[in-house]
Design a protein around this motif. Structure first.
Motif, mmCIF file in Angstrom:
data_model
loop_
_atom_site.group_PDB
_atom_site.id
_atom_site.type_symbol
_atom_site.label_atom_id
_atom_site.label_comp_id
_atom_site.label_asym_id
_atom_site.label_seq_id
_atom_site.Cartn_x
_atom_site.Cartn_y
_atom_site.Cartn_z
ATOM 1 N N ALA A 1 35.060 45.604 33.488
ATOM 2 C CA ALA A 1 36.340 46.019 32.935
ATOM 3 C C ALA A 1 37.238 44.599 33.014
ATOM 4 O O ALA A 1 38.219 44.727 32.219
ATOM 5 N N ARG A 2 37.077 43.680 33.941
ATOM 6 C CA ARG A 2 38.010 42.901 34.134
ATOM 7 C C ARG A 2 37.727 41.627 33.315
ATOM 8 O O ARG A 2 38.352 40.517 33.184
ATOM 9 N N GLY A 3 36.910 41.617 32.474
ATOM 10 C CA GLY A 3 36.586 40.701 31.288
ATOM 11 C C GLY A 3 35.144 39.581 31.807
ATOM 12 O O GLY A 3 34.922 38.801 31.030
ATOM 13 N N GLY A 4 34.440 40.185 32.684
ATOM 14 C CA GLY A 4 33.162 39.380 33.072
ATOM 15 C C GLY A 4 32.262 39.043 31.967
ATOM 16 O O GLY A 4 31.636 38.054 32.024
ATOM 17 N N GLU A 5 32.017 40.079 31.050
ATOM 18 C CA GLU A 5 31.033 39.396 30.051
ATOM 19 C C GLU A 5 31.605 38.264 28.983
ATOM 20 O O GLU A 5 30.605 37.643 28.860
ATOM 21 N N ALA A 6 32.671 38.640 28.654
ATOM 22 C CA ALA A 6 32.928 37.572 27.936
ATOM 23 C C ALA A 6 33.119 36.462 28.489
ATOM 24 O O ALA A 6 32.641 35.269 27.912
ATOM 25 N N LEU A 7 33.625 36.108 29.916
ATOM 26 C CA LEU A 7 33.259 34.900 30.601
ATOM 27 C C LEU A 7 32.145 34.521 30.837
ATOM 28 O O LEU A 7 31.841 33.222 30.823
ATOM 29 N N PHE B 1 38.206 41.501 43.503
ATOM 30 C CA PHE B 1 38.427 40.295 43.234
ATOM 31 C C PHE B 1 38.015 39.520 42.466
ATOM 32 O O PHE B 1 37.870 38.369 42.053
ATOM 33 N N GLY B 2 37.373 40.389 41.303
ATOM 34 C CA GLY B 2 36.400 39.801 40.135
ATOM 35 C C GLY B 2 37.580 39.682 38.918
ATOM 36 O O GLY B 2 38.815 39.813 38.854
ATOM 37 N N PRO B 3 37.180 39.066 37.806
ATOM 38 C CA PRO B 3 35.825 38.760 37.628
ATOM 39 C C PRO B 3 34.922 37.712 38.714
ATOM 40 O O PRO B 3 35.490 36.630 38.630
ATOM 41 N N ALA B 4 33.817 38.296 39.388
ATOM 42 C CA ALA B 4 33.658 37.462 40.364
ATOM 43 C C ALA B 4 32.189 36.641 40.255
ATOM 44 O O ALA B 4 31.595 37.188 39.337
ATOM 45 N N MET B 5 32.263 35.500 40.796
ATOM 46 C CA MET B 5 30.863 34.802 40.489
ATOM 47 C C MET B 5 30.528 33.915 41.729
ATOM 48 O O MET B 5 31.450 33.778 42.722
ATOM 49 N N VAL B 6 29.303 33.541 42.005
ATOM 50 C CA VAL B 6 28.790 32.709 43.243
ATOM 51 C C VAL B 6 27.834 31.650 42.451
ATOM 52 O O VAL B 6 27.048 31.895 41.695
ATOM 53 N N ALA C 1 37.644 34.072 38.146
ATOM 54 C CA ALA C 1 37.826 33.385 37.055
ATOM 55 C C ALA C 1 38.455 34.465 36.054
ATOM 56 O O ALA C 1 37.596 35.660 35.731
ATOM 57 N N ASP C 2 39.501 34.241 35.543
ATOM 58 C CA ASP C 2 40.240 34.954 34.739
ATOM 59 C C ASP C 2 40.281 34.663 33.241
ATOM 60 O O ASP C 2 40.392 35.452 32.364
ATOM 61 N N ASP D 1 30.911 17.803 38.840
ATOM 62 C CA ASP D 1 31.441 16.710 39.628
ATOM 63 C C ASP D 1 31.277 17.216 41.254
ATOM 64 O O ASP D 1 31.665 16.192 42.089
ATOM 65 N N LYS D 2 30.771 18.016 41.542
ATOM 66 C CA LYS D 2 30.156 18.621 43.074
ATOM 67 C C LYS D 2 31.706 18.658 43.874
ATOM 68 O O LYS D 2 31.603 18.553 44.931
ATOM 69 N N GLY D 3 32.721 19.098 43.152
ATOM 70 C CA GLY D 3 33.907 19.223 43.978
ATOM 71 C C GLY D 3 34.319 20.658 44.255
ATOM 72 O O GLY D 3 33.346 21.387 44.116
ATOM 73 N N ARG D 4 35.327 21.060 44.557
ATOM 74 C CA ARG D 4 35.827 22.719 44.563
ATOM 75 C C ARG D 4 36.959 22.777 43.838
ATOM 76 O O ARG D 4 37.922 21.725 43.770
ATOM 77 N N VAL D 5 37.263 24.130 43.439
ATOM 78 C CA VAL D 5 38.359 24.547 42.814
ATOM 79 C C VAL D 5 39.329 25.627 43.938
ATOM 80 O O VAL D 5 39.154 26.658 43.716
ATOM 81 N N PRO D 6 39.919 24.735 44.743
ATOM 82 C CA PRO D 6 40.400 25.780 45.922
ATOM 83 C C PRO D 6 41.263 27.065 45.259
ATOM 84 O O PRO D 6 41.090 28.221 45.847
ATOM 85 N N ARG D 7 41.965 26.862 43.964
ATOM 86 C CA ARG D 7 42.777 27.741 43.673
ATOM 87 C C ARG D 7 41.990 29.206 43.143
ATOM 88 O O ARG D 7 42.789 30.140 43.037
ATOM 89 N N LEU D 8 40.931 28.967 42.835
ATOM 90 C CA LEU D 8 40.034 30.219 42.240
ATOM 91 C C LEU D 8 38.839 30.640 43.200
ATOM 92 O O LEU D 8 38.346 31.489 43.032
ATOM 93 N N MET D 9 38.967 29.840 44.438
ATOM 94 C CA MET D 9 37.810 30.149 45.527
ATOM 95 C C MET D 9 38.132 31.610 46.223
ATOM 96 O O MET D 9 39.138 31.880 46.595
#
Lengths: 129, 129
Positions: free
Chosen positions: A42-48, A77-82, A92-93, A108-116
């Motif tokens: 419902a929050r858009g997970g399929e399209a993402l 907290f979705g659309p959630a991914m792991v 991710a929205d 790049d094996k980094g992290r995206v803190p704002r989305l974590m």
């Protein structure tokens, strides 16, 4: 759950090598409209998920797999991914969010803190204890 | 892929703690009947996923999640599943197989070699190089 931080139990000497270096699961669970928890679909997970699969391919990422998953139980907290094997979660929205996760974390094996998602992102009723 | 054995890239000092200690994904992808690769659903993946969810709950396993997943791309060796964060893959055909994986791997942190997929289980056409 905040104080619990186990070591990864991989037995690197004897377990087979990782089949995918990066295995990414996007929740595409759908609940009926109006459910109190909502759902990642419902929050858009399929399209993402579709976009992420296509982008990962376009970027030529090797040994990376993007999969759909059933309910990951962090619906609020979705659309959630792991992402495994590291076990890092994101919300991710937008397509731009997906691009950033693919470039910064996956490539790049980094992290995206704002989305974590962190241990503080606990669904109501799922608190420890 | 057999010679490739990366370290797990988890940054245990800064990444949030694992949300689930054991995160198990069962492929429930279904292809049309007669597809040359078959599919995990056609091989019984959905019923095994249902059984595994129920048994994990009955066993009282905590911080363990059993999820459905889309095509894991090891169809020929399915019903396929993968357990993270360790990234160990299994094929399960029966409820007894599921019981053994839950008891030996998930609860007791061991391995079930007779059911494990290895780097030798490569789908036709997916060979390295």
């Amino acid at each position: 759950m905040a104080d619990y931080h186990p070591a990864v139990s991989r037995e690197t000497e004897t377990d087979p090598p990782l089949w995918f270096d990066v295995h990414l699961f996007v929740c595409t669970n759908r609940r009926p409209d109006g459910h109190r928890r909502g759902s990642c679909a419902a929050r858009g997970g399929e399209a993402l998920r579709d976009y992420m699969k296509a982008r990962a391919k376009e970027m030529g990422l090797k040994r990376v797999r993007v999969n759909s998953a059933g309910c990951l139980d962090r619906c609020e907290f979705g659309p959630a991914m792991v992402i495994y094997p590291e076990g890092v979660w994101y919300r991710a929205d937008t397509r731009e969010d997906i691009d950033e996760i693919l470039a910064t974390h996956v490539r790049d094996k980094g992290r995206v803190p704002r989305l974590m998602l962190t241990e503080k992102d606990v669904p109501p009723g799922k608190e420890k204890g």
